[in-house]
Design a protein around this motif. Structure first.
Motif, PDB file in Angstrom:
ATOM      1  N   ARG A  59     -18.706-133.270   8.367  1.00 33.67           N
ATOM      2  CA  ARG A  59     -19.031-132.651   7.084  1.00 33.67           C
ATOM      3  C   ARG A  59     -20.526-132.741   6.777  1.00 33.67           C
ATOM      4  NH1 ARG A  59     -19.626-133.002   1.646  1.00 33.67           N
ATOM      5  NH2 ARG A  59     -18.445-131.547   0.377  1.00 33.67           N
ATOM      6  N   ASP A  60     -21.099-133.919   6.925  1.00 34.70           N
ATOM      7  CA  ASP A  60     -22.526-134.090   6.635  1.00 34.70           C
ATOM      8  C   ASP A  60     -23.403-133.238   7.550  1.00 34.70           C
ATOM      9  OD1 ASP A  60     -21.999-135.921   4.612  1.00 34.70           O
ATOM     10  OD2 ASP A  60     -22.187-137.652   5.955  1.00 34.70           O
ATOM     11  N   TYR A  61     -23.117-133.264   8.850  1.00 39.82           N
ATOM     12  CA  TYR A  61     -23.917-132.502   9.803  1.00 39.82           C
ATOM     13  C   TYR A  61     -23.718-131.002   9.598  1.00 39.82           C
ATOM     14  CZ  TYR A  61     -24.499-136.926  12.402  1.00 39.82           C
ATOM     15  OH  TYR A  61     -24.796-138.205  12.782  1.00 39.82           O
ATOM     16  N   HIS A  62     -22.473-130.598   9.392  1.00 44.44           N
ATOM     17  CA  HIS A  62     -22.133-129.187   9.186  1.00 44.44           C
ATOM     18  C   HIS A  62     -22.902-128.640   7.977  1.00 44.44           C
ATOM     19  CE1 HIS A  62     -19.465-125.688   9.553  1.00 44.44           C
ATOM     20  NE2 HIS A  62     -19.295-125.735   8.239  1.00 44.44           N
ATOM     21  N   LEU A  63     -22.892-129.368   6.879  1.00 41.80           N
ATOM     22  CA  LEU A  63     -23.589-128.930   5.671  1.00 41.80           C
ATOM     23  C   LEU A  63     -25.105-128.924   5.862  1.00 41.80           C
ATOM     24  CD1 LEU A  63     -21.455-130.711   2.923  1.00 41.80           C
ATOM     25  CD2 LEU A  63     -21.444-128.275   3.531  1.00 41.80           C
ATOM     26  N   LEU A  64     -25.632-129.952   6.532  1.00 39.64           N
ATOM     27  CA  LEU A  64     -27.074-130.009   6.781  1.00 39.64           C
ATOM     28  C   LEU A  64     -27.520-128.810   7.611  1.00 39.64           C
ATOM     29  CD1 LEU A  64     -29.774-131.720   6.637  1.00 39.64           C
ATOM     30  CD2 LEU A  64     -29.164-132.396   8.965  1.00 39.64           C
ATOM     31  N   LEU A  65     -26.781-128.503   8.675  1.00 36.81           N
ATOM     32  CA  LEU A  65     -27.180-127.399   9.544  1.00 36.81           C
ATOM     33  C   LEU A  65     -27.015-126.058   8.841  1.00 36.81           C
ATOM     34  CD1 LEU A  65     -25.955-128.566  13.056  1.00 36.81           C
ATOM     35  CD2 LEU A  65     -28.175-128.902  11.926  1.00 36.81           C
ATOM     36  N   ASP A  66     -26.062-125.958   7.931  1.00 33.74           N
ATOM     37  CA  ASP A  66     -25.931-124.736   7.141  1.00 33.74           C
ATOM     38  C   ASP A  66     -27.149-124.566   6.241  1.00 33.74           C
ATOM     39  OD1 ASP A  66     -24.452-122.412   6.463  1.00 33.74           O
ATOM     40  OD2 ASP A  66     -23.761-123.375   4.622  1.00 33.74           O
ATOM     41  N   GLU A  67     -27.577-125.650   5.614  1.00 34.20           N
ATOM     42  CA  GLU A  67     -28.778-125.627   4.764  1.00 34.20           C
ATOM     43  C   GLU A  67     -30.011-125.265   5.589  1.00 34.20           C
ATOM     44  OE1 GLU A  67     -31.476-129.107   2.897  1.00 34.20           O
ATOM     45  OE2 GLU A  67     -29.384-129.143   2.227  1.00 34.20           O
ATOM     46  N   HIS A  68     -30.150-125.888   6.756  1.00 29.59           N
ATOM     47  CA  HIS A  68     -31.289-125.592   7.618  1.00 29.59           C
ATOM     48  C   HIS A  68     -31.256-124.132   8.071  1.00 29.59           C
ATOM     49  CE1 HIS A  68     -32.469-129.945   8.963  1.00 29.59           C
ATOM     50  NE2 HIS A  68     -32.423-129.801   7.651  1.00 29.59           N
ATOM     51  N   GLY A  69     -30.084-123.667   8.461  1.00 29.25           N
ATOM     52  CA  GLY A  69     -29.958-122.277   8.904  1.00 29.25           C
ATOM     53  C   GLY A  69     -30.371-121.296   7.822  1.00 29.25           C
ATOM     54  N   SER A  70     -29.948-121.537   6.606  1.00 27.46           N
ATOM     55  CA  SER A  70     -30.315-120.648   5.493  1.00 27.46           C
ATOM     56  C   SER A  70     -31.824-120.651   5.279  1.00 27.46           C
ATOM     57  CB  SER A  70     -29.612-121.081   4.208  1.00 27.46           C
ATOM     58  OG  SER A  70     -28.223-120.905   4.328  1.00 27.46           O
ATOM     59  N   GLN A  71     -32.436-121.819   5.340  1.00 27.96           N
ATOM     60  CA  GLN A  71     -33.879-121.929   5.143  1.00 27.96           C
ATOM     61  C   GLN A  71     -34.625-121.184   6.252  1.00 27.96           C
ATOM     62  OE1 GLN A  71     -36.146-125.710   5.889  1.00 27.96           O
ATOM     63  NE2 GLN A  71     -36.289-125.653   3.643  1.00 27.96           N
ATOM     64  N   ILE A  72     -34.166-121.345   7.479  1.00 24.72           N
ATOM     65  CA  ILE A  72     -34.815-120.698   8.618  1.00 24.72           C
ATOM     66  C   ILE A  72     -34.646-119.178   8.528  1.00 24.72           C
ATOM     67  CG2 ILE A  72     -34.733-120.436  11.136  1.00 24.72           C
ATOM     68  CD1 ILE A  72     -33.869-123.486  11.159  1.00 24.72           C
ATOM     69  N   PHE A  73     -33.436-118.727   8.206  1.00 26.59           N
ATOM     70  CA  PHE A  73     -33.203-117.283   8.112  1.00 26.59           C
ATOM     71  C   PHE A  73     -34.049-116.657   7.010  1.00 26.59           C
ATOM     72  CE2 PHE A  73     -30.880-113.465   6.766  1.00 26.59           C
ATOM     73  CZ  PHE A  73     -30.888-112.777   7.970  1.00 26.59           C
ATOM     74  N   GLU A  74     -34.250-117.383   5.940  1.00 27.55           N
ATOM     75  CA  GLU A  74     -35.057-116.878   4.826  1.00 27.55           C
ATOM     76  C   GLU A  74     -36.485-116.545   5.267  1.00 27.55           C
ATOM     77  OE1 GLU A  74     -36.415-118.788   0.696  1.00 27.55           O
ATOM     78  OE2 GLU A  74     -34.229-118.718   0.959  1.00 27.55           O
ATOM     79  N   MET A  75     -36.963-117.227   6.281  1.00 27.34           N
ATOM     80  CA  MET A  75     -38.313-116.977   6.791  1.00 27.34           C
ATOM     81  C   MET A  75     -38.437-115.619   7.468  1.00 27.34           C
ATOM     82  SD  MET A  75     -39.130-120.629   8.656  1.00 27.34           S
ATOM     83  CE  MET A  75     -40.658-120.048   9.405  1.00 27.34           C
ATOM     84  N   THR A  76     -37.349-115.112   8.048  1.00 26.71           N
ATOM     85  CA  THR A  76     -37.450-113.946   8.922  1.00 26.71           C
ATOM     86  C   THR A  76     -38.019-112.723   8.218  1.00 26.71           C
ATOM     87  OG1 THR A  76     -35.126-113.303   8.569  1.00 26.71           O
ATOM     88  CG2 THR A  76     -35.613-114.751  10.455  1.00 26.71           C
ATOM     89  N   ASP A  77     -37.511-112.403   7.053  1.00 25.80           N
ATOM     90  CA  ASP A  77     -37.981-111.215   6.355  1.00 25.80           C
ATOM     91  C   ASP A  77     -39.432-111.380   5.919  1.00 25.80           C
ATOM     92  OD1 ASP A  77     -37.239-108.574   5.418  1.00 25.80           O
ATOM     93  OD2 ASP A  77     -37.426-109.379   3.383  1.00 25.80           O
ATOM     94  N   GLU A  78     -39.766-112.570   5.485  1.00 27.31           N
ATOM     95  CA  GLU A  78     -41.144-112.832   5.050  1.00 27.31           C
ATOM     96  C   GLU A  78     -42.127-112.690   6.216  1.00 27.31           C
ATOM     97  OE1 GLU A  78     -43.455-116.037   2.178  1.00 27.31           O
ATOM     98  OE2 GLU A  78     -41.417-116.466   2.824  1.00 27.31           O
ATOM     99  N   ILE A  79     -41.739-113.162   7.391  1.00 27.31           N
ATOM    100  CA  ILE A  79     -42.603-113.049   8.573  1.00 27.31           C
ATOM    101  C   ILE A  79     -42.794-111.581   8.939  1.00 27.31           C
ATOM    102  CG2 ILE A  79     -42.804-113.528  11.052  1.00 27.31           C
ATOM    103  CD1 ILE A  79     -41.154-116.135  10.463  1.00 27.31           C
ATOM    104  N   ALA A  80     -41.685-110.844   9.037  1.00 25.60           N
ATOM    105  CA  ALA A  80     -41.759-109.429   9.423  1.00 25.60           C
ATOM    106  C   ALA A  80     -42.560-108.620   8.406  1.00 25.60           C
ATOM    107  CB  ALA A  80     -40.354-108.863   9.578  1.00 25.60           C
ATOM    108  N   GLU A  81     -42.303-108.857   7.132  1.00 26.36           N
ATOM    109  CA  GLU A  81     -43.017-108.102   6.102  1.00 26.36           C
ATOM    110  C   GLU A  81     -44.492-108.481   6.034  1.00 26.36           C
ATOM    111  OE1 GLU A  81     -40.859-108.295   2.417  1.00 26.36           O
ATOM    112  OE2 GLU A  81     -39.276-106.985   3.204  1.00 26.36           O
TER     113      GLU A  81
END
Length: 172
Positions: A59-81
């Motif tokens: 549970r702890d790892y699953h939630l942490l990696l979900d949080e990290h994944g969301s943060q990382i994905f959020e970067m993609t549009d900003e980088i491209a734009e």
């Protein structure tokens, strides 16, 4: 619209007006595309490990990696734009990502939770190094806006590295 702008629009229809020199646009655009490829690779690996996590700390790892994944994905549009704002083009396909990425994929059938966290720790450290190199380049071209957002991405990647380091401390 003057004749020069009409001709420019025909020759480079995706060009965006900028006061940066053409070599700066070329170099920063290439750097941002490489970064974007790495961020997509890290995002997918983080989600892969999130989806395939198992064990007593699931549970702890699953939630942490979900949080990290969301943060990382959020970067993609900003980088491209950011690249598009300068007049560069961005990635166009998964194939384009695979040609540029420096962060390696992990297609293993099974990875232990400890190995997942250690690999992501090292990948985030690698991302920090990539970001620092890009920061140096954008700074040398006086691209203050790109340099500024890179500083935020460095801070986020360092935070992810720190969390993953602390979680893998005993296995070092």
């Amino acid at each position: 619209m003057d004749r020069h702008n009409v001709e420019l629009n025909r020759e480079r229809p995706l060009a965006t007006p900028t006061d940066l020199a053409s070599d700066a646009v070329r170099d920063i655009g290439a750097g941002l595309n490489g970064l974007l490829a790495d961020v997509f690779a890290l995002y997918l690996k983080t989600k892969n490990f999130h989806w395939h996590m198992s064990g007593p700390h699931f549970r702890d790892y699953h939630l942490l990696l979900d949080e990290h994944g969301s943060q990382i994905f959020e970067m993609t549009d900003e980088i491209a734009e950011r690249g598009r704002k300068l007049g560069a083009t961005s990635l166009r396909s998964i194939g384009h990502i695979s040609r540029l990425q420096r962060i390696l994929d992990n297609d293993s059938d099974f990875v232990s939770p400890e190995d997942m966290l250690s690999e992501l720790r090292d990948d985030n450290k690698q991302l920090v190094a990539i970001l620092r190199q890009l920061h140096e380049m954008t700074s040398s071209y006086n691209d203050h806006a790109t340099t500024s957002v890179i500083e935020n991405w460095i801070d986020e990647a360092e935070r992810r590295s720190w969390f993953l380091f602390e979680m893998t401390r005993r296995s070092l």
